[in-house]
Design a protein around this motif. Sequence first.
Motif, short mmCIF file in Angstrom:
data_model
loop_
_atom_site.label_atom_id
_atom_site.label_comp_id
_atom_site.label_asym_id
_atom_site.label_seq_id
_atom_site.Cartn_x
_atom_site.Cartn_y
_atom_site.Cartn_z
N VAL A 1 -102.92 19.71 48.32
CA VAL A 1 -103.67 18.47 48.10
C VAL A 1 -105.06 18.64 48.67
O VAL A 1 -105.24 18.88 49.86
N SER A 2 -106.07 18.53 47.81
CA SER A 2 -107.44 18.68 48.26
C SER A 2 -107.88 17.45 49.06
O SER A 2 -107.24 16.39 49.00
N ARG A 3 -108.97 17.62 49.77
CA ARG A 3 -109.50 16.50 50.55
C ARG A 3 -109.88 15.32 49.64
O ARG A 3 -109.63 14.17 49.97
N SER A 4 -110.47 15.65 48.49
CA SER A 4 -110.88 14.57 47.58
C SER A 4 -109.68 13.85 46.99
O SER A 4 -109.72 12.63 46.79
N GLU A 5 -108.59 14.59 46.72
CA GLU A 5 -107.40 13.91 46.21
C GLU A 5 -106.79 13.01 47.28
O GLU A 5 -106.35 11.90 46.99
N LEU A 6 -106.77 13.49 48.53
CA LEU A 6 -106.24 12.67 49.61
C LEU A 6 -107.06 11.39 49.78
O LEU A 6 -106.50 10.30 49.97
N GLU A 7 -108.39 11.52 49.70
CA GLU A 7 -109.24 10.33 49.78
C GLU A 7 -108.98 9.38 48.62
O GLU A 7 -108.99 8.17 48.79
N TYR A 8 -108.75 9.94 47.44
CA TYR A 8 -108.46 9.12 46.26
C TYR A 8 -107.12 8.39 46.43
O TYR A 8 -107.01 7.20 46.11
N ILE A 9 -106.10 9.10 46.93
CA ILE A 9 -104.79 8.48 47.16
C ILE A 9 -104.92 7.29 48.11
O ILE A 9 -104.29 6.25 47.91
N ASN A 10 -105.77 7.43 49.11
CA ASN A 10 -105.93 6.38 50.12
C ASN A 10 -107.09 5.42 49.81
O ASN A 10 -107.42 4.57 50.63
N THR B 1 -107.85 18.11 42.98
CA THR B 1 -106.48 18.46 42.63
C THR B 1 -105.74 17.21 42.14
O THR B 1 -106.18 16.08 42.36
N LYS B 2 -104.63 17.45 41.49
CA LYS B 2 -103.82 16.35 40.97
C LYS B 2 -102.34 16.59 41.29
O LYS B 2 -101.46 16.37 40.46
N PHE B 3 -102.11 17.04 42.53
CA PHE B 3 -100.75 17.43 42.89
C PHE B 3 -99.80 16.23 42.95
O PHE B 3 -98.58 16.40 42.88
N ARG B 4 -100.36 15.02 43.07
CA ARG B 4 -99.50 13.84 43.10
C ARG B 4 -98.67 13.72 41.82
O ARG B 4 -97.56 13.19 41.84
#
Length: 422
Positions: free
Chosen positions: A197-206, A7-10
């Motif tokens: 926010v998908s798990r992969s997007e959260l990992e990418y953000i962090n 996802t790209k919700f950011r």
Amino acid sequence: MENKPETKFRWVILSLLFIATTILYIDRSALGIMAPWLQSQIGWNEEQYGLINSAFMVAYAICFLLIGPMIDRIGTKKGYLISIGIWSLAAAAQSIARSWIGFAVSRFMLATGQSGNFPSAIKVVAEWFPGKERALAIGIFNGGSNMGTIIAPLVIPALVFSLDSWKAGFLWTFPISLLWILVWIFLFKQPGDHARVSRSELEYINSDSETENNSEKVSWKDILDQRGAWAIAAGKFIADPIWWFYLFWGAKFLNEKFGVNLKDIGLPFFTIYIISWGIGVFLGWLSSRFLRAGYGINKGRKLGMLACAVFAVPVMIVPHTASLWTAIGLISLAAGGHCGWSANIFSLMSDIFPKRAAATIAGFGGLSGAAGGALVSYGVGKILQNTGIDGYAVPFAVAGCGYLIALLIIHLLVPEIKRVNI
């Protein structure tokens, strides 16, 4: 190969920051656009106009002492709501002003609310974007400052003349602000708590952010003990007043030098701010590109800031040209340099300080910029009152060399950019 988030919700959250900043700059720039016309209607002089703008900047400075720590304490969701709520009411209140003092009071309250926008937005970017994307993200949302200053001169004169009332220039954004508030309440949460926010997007953000287990509040002493804080303060103290000068005196300069009136201001301002927006996004991308290319945070960030400073230098020629469009072109380059500079300064805050201090350091930087803006607003008013149009040579000269001076000070205070532990 770097994993891409599902996802790209950011970017949806970033779009809300962009819209809020657009509204902010429409409300902020309305007075500057109508100033040549209001000056004849209300009857203020150059010195009194300088005092109106100083009132705005003094409030901005005072509130930055409080707003950053407040947002770090109550969070970005509530902080942003309080900020836009206060400034929307204050913007509408300008419509009932009847003297320069009335405008000064309204602008004081406008600054009180608007002081929360950038500390909130910078903290949101730190929460929602990895370090390698922050300069670009900040460059995009900070583009709202350009979008607001593009929309305002196109819409405000049309409203004023079609409704035959200058009050409309201050009132039309109020319902838009109310709509933004409703959307913000509905959509905004922290990325770790957000269902979109998908798990992969959260990992990418962090992915390249520090893990903060320390929830202890950040004090002013924690900030002021750091040389990096004073470097940021210097960068804002010198650069921000230049932007205020373009915003508050740009229309007046074009009116006095080239005879551009309220009906005709739309195209020159549209040109200045659409070009500067593009340049600002490019310079934000350039800094991020330096980092991705392996220059390192210190060299990459400072090279990006140097590029911004170079774009501003030719603006010193503006008071001495007889061509309206040459002046507009040079101001466009310089304003674009400022937009890139601003994105890099905000990114520098995240480079040096942890997330939990993001709003506090943004508030300290904003305080410094506002203090410089208050001094420059008063000084420009005095200079123009005493010397007339020839006095514009002084602020334009400062606008041309200020960024290079600021970068030198930043480098002397922080020879090597690195994260501090507080």
